[in-house]
Scaffold this motif. Structure first.
Motif, PDB file in Angstrom:
ATOM      1  N   TYR A  61       0.845  -1.197   0.000  1.00 52.76           N
ATOM      2  CA  TYR A  61       0.000   0.000   0.000  1.00 52.76           C
ATOM      3  C   TYR A  61       0.879   1.245   0.000  1.00 52.76           C
ATOM      4  N   ASN A  62       1.883   1.231   0.861  1.00 55.04           N
ATOM      5  CA  ASN A  62       2.748   2.390   0.995  1.00 55.04           C
ATOM      6  C   ASN A  62       4.027   2.017   1.743  1.00 55.04           C
TER       7      ASN A  62
ATOM      8  N   GLN B  48       6.843   3.821   4.593  1.00 53.06           N
ATOM      9  CA  GLN B  48       6.962   4.916   5.550  1.00 53.06           C
ATOM     10  C   GLN B  48       8.381   4.922   6.127  1.00 53.06           C
TER      11      GLN B  48
ATOM     12  N   LEU C 268       5.652   9.500   4.344  1.00 49.88           N
ATOM     13  CA  LEU C 268       4.834   8.375   3.894  1.00 49.88           C
ATOM     14  C   LEU C 268       4.701   8.489   2.383  1.00 49.88           C
TER      15      LEU C 268
ATOM     16  N   GLN D  93       2.837   6.774  -0.846  1.00 53.21           N
ATOM     17  CA  GLN D  93       1.853   5.811  -1.317  1.00 53.21           C
ATOM     18  C   GLN D  93       2.440   5.021  -2.483  1.00 53.21           C
TER      19      GLN D  93
ATOM     20  N   ARG E 219       3.849  -1.292   4.219  1.00 53.22           N
ATOM     21  CA  ARG E 219       2.545  -1.837   4.570  1.00 53.22           C
ATOM     22  C   ARG E 219       2.126  -2.717   3.402  1.00 53.22           C
TER      23      ARG E 219
ATOM     24  N   SER F  93      -5.146  -7.909   3.075  1.00 51.65           N
ATOM     25  CA  SER F  93      -5.826  -7.630   4.344  1.00 51.65           C
ATOM     26  C   SER F  93      -4.886  -7.579   5.529  1.00 51.65           C
ATOM     27  N   GLN F  94      -3.669  -8.084   5.352  1.00 50.93           N
ATOM     28  CA  GLN F  94      -2.704  -8.061   6.457  1.00 50.93           C
ATOM     29  C   GLN F  94      -2.029  -6.708   6.438  1.00 50.93           C
ATOM     30  N   GLY F  95      -2.585  -5.755   7.156  1.00 47.25           N
ATOM     31  CA  GLY F  95      -2.135  -4.383   6.987  1.00 47.25           C
ATOM     32  C   GLY F  95      -1.067  -3.904   7.934  1.00 47.25           C
ATOM     33  N   ASN F  96      -0.484  -4.805   8.730  1.00 48.99           N
ATOM     34  CA  ASN F  96       0.517  -4.340   9.671  1.00 48.99           C
ATOM     35  C   ASN F  96       1.794  -3.905   8.959  1.00 48.99           C
ATOM     36  N   LEU F  97       2.526  -3.006   9.597  1.00 51.73           N
ATOM     37  CA  LEU F  97       3.796  -2.551   9.047  1.00 51.73           C
ATOM     38  C   LEU F  97       4.865  -3.627   9.227  1.00 51.73           C
TER      39      LEU F  97
END
Lengths: 114, 113
Positions: free
Chosen positions: B31-32, B34, B49, B51, B93, B97-101
């Motif tokens: 997704y992005n 950071q 950040l 994207q 990220r 669905s697994q959005g953890n950093l």
């Protein structure tokens, strides 16, 4: 706007005890994630909560658990502490689950297990 | 499995020098990305950040670029100052669905006066 707050900041426990850490997200944020930071493993994801529901969980044993309250505050609990649980525990908050926005981290709770 | 690597692990430069920190990741489905700064014993401060659709972001003396296809990002710090001394962490990220950093181990920067 107040940042993410974590309490307590420092904690000393002995093996076998349990501990509860608290995290208050930035006002209006509904997502809270927890991370463990150690010198050897770096930052590792524990779990994420959104609107009181655990959405994701990292690869940690069942001794690590958490919850989120209706005001978005979150707690994590570690039972039967082991020496290897000594770490800096960080929580992060975010506005949504769209994963497009910045996560903001708290100052952490440093846990020492003796 | 997404992995993030940061090179070098440590860097020491004289004040005033421009420098580049590197971050690479193994899966381009993100997704992005950071960049964070961490001072000793403290939490993380978000710096930039980017994207997945963007190529770069700038904030003051900091510029971060992202080349998703090659799995690379760089953080450029212009005219470094002693106050820039800290550990710099890169995190992606992942998509889905697994959005953890997922974090790299960081680059510890020391800027000498």
């Amino acid at each position: 706007k107040a940042g993410v707050t974590q309490t307590p900041r420092y904690l000393i426990k002995t093996r076998g005890q349990q501990v509860t850490l608290s995290c208050s997200p930035i006002s209006g944020h509904r997502s809270v994630s927890w991370y463990q930071q150690t010198p050897g493993q770096g930052l590792q994801f524990l779990f994420e909560y959104f609107s009181e529901t655990q959405r994701n969980k990292g690869n940690f044993p069942g001794r690590f658990s958490g919850r989120q309250f209706s005001n978005s505050r979150s707690e994590m609990n570690v039972s039967t502490l082991e020496l290897g649980d000594s770490a800096l525990y960080l929580c992060a908050s975010g506005r949504d689950r769209g994963y497009q926005e910045t996560q903001y981290f708290g100052p952490g709770t440093r846990l020492l297990v003796l | 499995k997404q992995e993030v690597t940061q090179i070098p692990a440590a860097l020491s430069v004289p004040e005033g020098e421009n420098l580049v920190l590197n971050c690479s990741f193994t899966d381009s489905a993100i997704y992005n990305l950071q960049w964070f700064r961490q001072d000793p014993g403290k939490g993380l401060t978000s710096l930039l950040l980017i994207q997945s659709s963007q190529r770069e972001q700038t904030s003051g003396r900091l510029n971060a670029s992202l080349d998703k296809s090659s799995g690379r990002s760089t953080l450029y710090i212009a005219a470094s100052q002693p106050g820039d001394s800290a550990t710099y962490l890169c995190a992606v990220r992942p998509g889905g669905s697994q959005g953890n950093l997922i974090f790299g181990k960081g680059t510890k920067l020391s800027v000498k006066p």
